[in-house]
Structures are given as structure tokens and as C-alpha cells.
Design an enzyme around this catalytic site. Structure first.
Site, PDB file in Angstrom:
ATOM      1  N   THR A 127     -23.595  24.507  65.054  1.00 27.18           N
ATOM      2  CA  THR A 127     -23.791  24.367  63.606  1.00 27.18           C
ATOM      3  C   THR A 127     -22.735  25.213  62.913  1.00 27.18           C
ATOM      4  O   THR A 127     -22.748  26.445  63.037  1.00 27.18           O
ATOM      5  CB  THR A 127     -25.186  24.884  63.183  1.00 27.18           C
ATOM      6  OG1 THR A 127     -26.173  24.148  63.901  1.00 27.18           O
ATOM      7  CG2 THR A 127     -25.408  24.704  61.693  1.00 27.18           C
ATOM      8  N   LYS A 158     -28.640  31.621  58.429  1.00 25.75           N
ATOM      9  CA  LYS A 158     -27.279  31.123  58.708  1.00 25.75           C
ATOM     10  C   LYS A 158     -27.074  29.745  58.056  1.00 25.75           C
ATOM     11  O   LYS A 158     -26.067  29.507  57.395  1.00 25.75           O
ATOM     12  CB  LYS A 158     -27.075  31.025  60.228  1.00 25.75           C
ATOM     13  CG  LYS A 158     -25.753  30.372  60.602  1.00 25.75           C
ATOM     14  CD  LYS A 158     -25.631  30.050  62.074  1.00 25.75           C
ATOM     15  CE  LYS A 158     -24.424  29.145  62.292  1.00 25.75           C
ATOM     16  NZ  LYS A 158     -24.246  28.702  63.666  1.00 25.75           N
ATOM     17  N   LYS A 171     -26.793  18.153  58.673  1.00 27.76           N
ATOM     18  CA  LYS A 171     -27.547  19.295  59.222  1.00 27.76           C
ATOM     19  C   LYS A 171     -27.873  20.318  58.116  1.00 27.76           C
ATOM     20  O   LYS A 171     -29.018  20.777  58.018  1.00 27.76           O
ATOM     21  CB  LYS A 171     -26.712  19.939  60.339  1.00 27.76           C
ATOM     22  CG  LYS A 171     -27.154  21.303  60.801  1.00 27.76           C
ATOM     23  CD  LYS A 171     -28.252  21.237  61.818  1.00 27.76           C
ATOM     24  CE  LYS A 171     -28.731  22.638  62.165  1.00 27.76           C
ATOM     25  NZ  LYS A 171     -29.860  22.649  63.042  1.00 27.76           N
TER      26      LYS A 171
HETATM   27  P1  NAD Z   1     -26.281  31.816  71.573  1.00 28.10           P
HETATM   28  O1  NAD Z   1     -25.736  32.999  70.861  1.00 28.10           O
HETATM   29  O2  NAD Z   1     -27.488  31.949  72.433  1.00 28.10           O
HETATM   30  O3  NAD Z   1     -25.119  31.145  72.484  1.00 28.10           O
HETATM   31  C1  NAD Z   1     -23.769  31.083  72.104  1.00 28.10           C
HETATM   32  C2  NAD Z   1     -22.949  31.301  73.363  1.00 28.10           C
HETATM   33  O4  NAD Z   1     -21.557  31.127  73.044  1.00 28.10           O
HETATM   34  C3  NAD Z   1     -23.097  32.708  73.930  1.00 28.10           C
HETATM   35  O5  NAD Z   1     -23.501  32.631  75.291  1.00 28.10           O
HETATM   36  C4  NAD Z   1     -21.703  33.327  73.782  1.00 28.10           C
HETATM   37  O6  NAD Z   1     -21.352  34.212  74.828  1.00 28.10           O
HETATM   38  C5  NAD Z   1     -20.844  32.079  73.810  1.00 28.10           C
HETATM   39  N1  NAD Z   1     -19.510  32.255  73.222  1.00 28.10           N
HETATM   40  C6  NAD Z   1     -19.173  32.810  72.026  1.00 28.10           C
HETATM   41  N2  NAD Z   1     -17.841  32.766  71.848  1.00 28.10           N
HETATM   42  C7  NAD Z   1     -17.319  32.178  72.954  1.00 28.10           C
HETATM   43  C8  NAD Z   1     -16.014  31.857  73.367  1.00 28.10           C
HETATM   44  N3  NAD Z   1     -14.935  32.138  72.604  1.00 28.10           N
HETATM   45  N4  NAD Z   1     -15.837  31.274  74.568  1.00 28.10           N
HETATM   46  C9  NAD Z   1     -16.903  30.997  75.366  1.00 28.10           C
HETATM   47  N5  NAD Z   1     -18.170  31.278  75.030  1.00 28.10           N
HETATM   48  C10 NAD Z   1     -18.385  31.860  73.831  1.00 28.10           C
HETATM   49  O7  NAD Z   1     -26.524  30.713  70.422  1.00 28.10           O
HETATM   50  P2  NAD Z   1     -27.481  29.427  70.502  1.00 28.10           P
HETATM   51  O8  NAD Z   1     -28.845  29.777  70.057  1.00 28.10           O
HETATM   52  O9  NAD Z   1     -27.260  28.753  71.816  1.00 28.10           O
HETATM   53  O10 NAD Z   1     -26.837  28.538  69.326  1.00 28.10           O
HETATM   54  C11 NAD Z   1     -25.610  27.842  69.493  1.00 28.10           C
HETATM   55  C12 NAD Z   1     -25.376  26.980  68.256  1.00 28.10           C
HETATM   56  O11 NAD Z   1     -26.486  26.080  68.102  1.00 28.10           O
HETATM   57  C13 NAD Z   1     -25.282  27.773  66.956  1.00 28.10           C
HETATM   58  O12 NAD Z   1     -24.263  27.202  66.166  1.00 28.10           O
HETATM   59  C14 NAD Z   1     -26.662  27.599  66.329  1.00 28.10           C
HETATM   60  O13 NAD Z   1     -26.628  27.698  64.919  1.00 28.10           O
HETATM   61  C15 NAD Z   1     -27.015  26.195  66.785  1.00 28.10           C
HETATM   62  N6  NAD Z   1     -28.466  25.909  66.844  1.00 28.10           N
HETATM   63  C16 NAD Z   1     -29.316  26.797  67.442  1.00 28.10           C
HETATM   64  C17 NAD Z   1     -30.674  26.516  67.494  1.00 28.10           C
HETATM   65  C18 NAD Z   1     -31.647  27.468  68.140  1.00 28.10           C
HETATM   66  O14 NAD Z   1     -32.864  27.297  67.966  1.00 28.10           O
HETATM   67  N7  NAD Z   1     -31.193  28.452  68.905  1.00 28.10           N
HETATM   68  C19 NAD Z   1     -31.168  25.306  66.944  1.00 28.10           C
HETATM   69  C20 NAD Z   1     -30.267  24.409  66.390  1.00 28.10           C
HETATM   70  C21 NAD Z   1     -28.904  24.719  66.332  1.00 28.10           C
END
Ligand code: NAD
Length: 297
Positions: A96, A246, A171
Site C-alpha cells: 500500500t 498510514k 485502496k
Molecule cells: P511488514 O513490516 O511485516 O513487512 C515488510 C517487509 O519488507 C519486512 O520484512 C521488511 O524487512 C521488508 N523490507 C523492507 N525494505 C526492504 C527492502 N529494501 N528489501 C527487502 N525487504 C525489505 O509489513 P506488512 O504488514 O507485511 O505490510 C506490507 C504492506 O502491506 C504494507 O504496505 C501494508 O500497508 C500493506 N498491508 C498490510 C496489511 C496488514 O494487515 N498487515 C493489510 C493490508 C495491506
């Protein structure tokens, strides 16, 4: 079955990758966090040693990263995904992020002769684990047709929203509405308490009256009416208040850039900001009812 590169193996990306492996795809993964990478290997993926390396030899690259700056860097850095991918690779960003960055990275991909879609998701960690996400996809008809079967392995619905950026637009519009409606439902329960109206009665009546909405009937913010709602589980996330904040910040940046008048969206952003700055900041977004009751003090 496709050769897929997958970058970003966190709460969402980890289980999404596992579903691609289960569907028979050959997945090469990378995350900056070595534990997350190990979990992906345990789920059946191959480990890459850098983000761009997942793209070498891949037909599709999927990213699930925290914010726009991470997406820009992973795709456009020297030795990033765009530089390392063979011509004809499809890029699918499920993070997102803001609409402007989504369009900018898609333009960079297009300049390199590659197709890209933005495909943010609705649904949290449980939906990611159960392959029950809803994907809102922005990109060309051709790119959507290529992305659809890959996304179907991770979700229950894949909807083409329009051109690049339209998935992110859908979204943030949806989640701005969700933030506003959750606050509205919480206010209705707080008023019912003040008036001596039984919460279950309000739930039963409004579920069948004009106040009916998802925040009430699928995510009820008071304990009791819905056994599955986070209110019955100490308001542990679920969909964290920080995640809602966010998305509301993104909605207000987009509203300012696009010139849309969204006063309730602005107020919802402010309320969630205050909740996140308070001791209630780690709760689920439905825990905003506690903030509105003054329980943050
Ligand atoms: P998270 O923080 O658990 O996972 C993100 C991952 O990306 C981490 O493991 C981090 O180490 C990795 N990362 C960051 N920079 C990086 C890079 N340069 N190279 C490689 N890896 C890298 O986040 P999440 O909860 O999995 O959310 C991910 C996305 O999904 C976000 O944009 C969030 O807004 C969206 N989202 C989350 C949810 C939810 O309920 N968690 C629901 C809908 C949408």
C-alpha cells in the site's frame, strides 16, 4: 507455473509467498530481515542475496513492502529489479503506497520496456494466510490479464480498477471510508451507552436499519454481539490502528494533491493520529472506541 521473484516477506508477504509455492510456482525470495528470509525458505522458496537478484530469470516479480520509498528503491536503484529483470518480466507491487510513487515506478518500468501493475490488498494477515485477499489492480489490460492468475493463487477476488495507480486510489478511498465508518459506529455505541440503550439491541436494530455497515456487522467495536470481532479479544490487531493511520495519511496527501474536499477523512486522520500517540497506540483500529471514551489518559 511461473518463475517468481518475491521481495518483502513480512506479516503479509510471508504467507502470500507460501501460497504461491503451494500453487506450484517456483519462487526466489529476498528480505532484509534474515529471519523472514529463512521462513520463506522453510516454506519452499529459494533465497536470493539481494532484492534485484530475485528478478534474474524471473517471469514475474512480486513486492510486498512497507511504503513508497522502499518500493521506489527496490525497483529503480542501480542493480534493482528493473535493471536486473529480463525483458518481458511482469512487476506486481502489492504494497500500500501513494498513488504518485506507484505511477512513477510504473513509468520507470515502462521506459525499460516492462509491464507493471499496482495491486494493493484488502484483508489482513489471516486473509493472506488463507489465500483470501482482495486485490485492487491498476495497470493495462494486458498486464492485468498476466497478473490475474498469479494473484488468484493468493486471493479470493482480483478486480481491475483502471490504469496504473488506480489500484492504490481504490485502496485509499476504501480505507478512508472504513476509518470514518468505524469512528461513526463507535460514536453510536458510546451514545447508546449514555442513553441507557442496550448495546446488543443497537447492534440488532442497526444491522437491519439504515446505519448498517461493515464496521458494525463484520467488525463490531464493542464486546458481545460478534464473537470473532477484535473487541472480544482485547482489541489486539487485526488491522492495527497504525495501519489505519498510514492509509488515512495517504488519503489526505492524495486529497490535497488532487483537490478533493474530505473533511471527515481529515478528522479521522487526526483522531487516529492522537490514538496512535497515546497508550492505546498498539491496539486494533476498532480500539478507537476506547480513545473516544477518554480511556487513553
Ligand atoms: P511488514 O513490516 O511485516 O513487512 C515488510 C517487509 O519488507 C519486512 O520484512 C521488511 O524487512 C521488508 N523490507 C523492507 N525494505 C526492504 C527492502 N529494501 N528489501 C527487502 N525487504 C525489505 O509489513 P506488512 O504488514 O507485511 O505490510 C506490507 C504492506 O502491506 C504494507 O504496505 C501494508 O500497508 C500493506 N498491508 C498490510 C496489511 C496488514 O494487515 N498487515 C493489510 C493490508 C495491506
Amino acid at each position: 507455473m511461473a518463475k517468481i521473484g518475491f521481495i518483502g516477506l513480512g506479516n503479509m508477504g510471508g504467507p502470500m509467498l507460501a501460497n504461491l509455492v503451494k500453487a506450484g510456482h517456483e519462487v526466489t525470495a529476498f528480505d532484509l530481515d534474515s529471519l523472514a528470509l529463512k521462513r520463506a525458505v522453510d516454506a519452499g522458496a529459494k533465497a536470493a542475496s539481494a532484492a534485484g537478484d530475485t528478478a534474474a530469470g524471473a517471469e514475474v516479480v512480486v513486492t510486498m513492502l512497507p511504503a513508497g520509498r522502499h518500493v521506489r528503491s527496490v525497483y529503480t536503484d542501480p542493480e534493482g529489479v528493473i535493471e536486473q529483470a529480463d525483458l518481458g518480466t511482469l512487476f506486481i507491487d502489492c504494497s500500500t503506497i501513494d498513488v504518485a510513487t506507484a505511477r512513477e515506478v510504473a513509468d520507470a518500468a515502462s521506459e525499460a520496456g516492462q509491464e507493471m501493475v499496482d495491486a494493493p490488498v484488502s484483508g489482513g494477515v489471516a486473509a493472506a494466510a488463507g489465500a483470501a485477499l482482495t486485490f485492487m489492480v491498476g495497470g493495462s489490460d494486458i498486464a492485468f490479464a498476466r497478473a490475474e492468475p498469479i494473484l488468484q493463487a493468493m486471493g479470493k477476488a482480483v478486480i481491475h480498477a483502471g490504469a496504473n495507480g488506480a489500484g492504490q486510489a481504490a485502496k485509499i478511498c476504501n480505507n478512508m471510508l472504513l476509518g470514518i465508518s468505524m469512528i461513526g459506529v463507535c460514536e453510536a455505541f458510546n451514545l447508546a451507552d449514555a442513553l441507557g440503550l442496550d448495546r446488543q439491541k443497537l447492534f440488532d436494530i442497526s444491522s437491519k436499519a439504515s446505519g448498517q455497515c461493515w464496521s458494525l456487522t463484520s467488525y463490531c467495536p464493542v464486546p458481545g454481539p460478534l464473537p470473532t470481532s477484535r473487541a472480544n479479544h482485547g482489541y489486539t490487531p487485526g488491522f492495527a490502528a497504525k495501519m489505519m493511520l498510514k492509509d488515512l495519511v495517504l488519503s489526505q496527501e492524495a486529497a490535497a494533491t488532487g483537490g478533493a474536499n474530505t473533511p471527515l477523512g481529515a478528522l479521522a486522520r487526526q483522531i487516529y493520529q492522537e490514538m496512535c500517540d497515546s497508550p492505546l497506540g498498539e491496539l486494533d483500529f476498532s480500539g478507537v472506541i476506547k480513545y473516544l471514551r477518554g480511556e487513553a489518559e
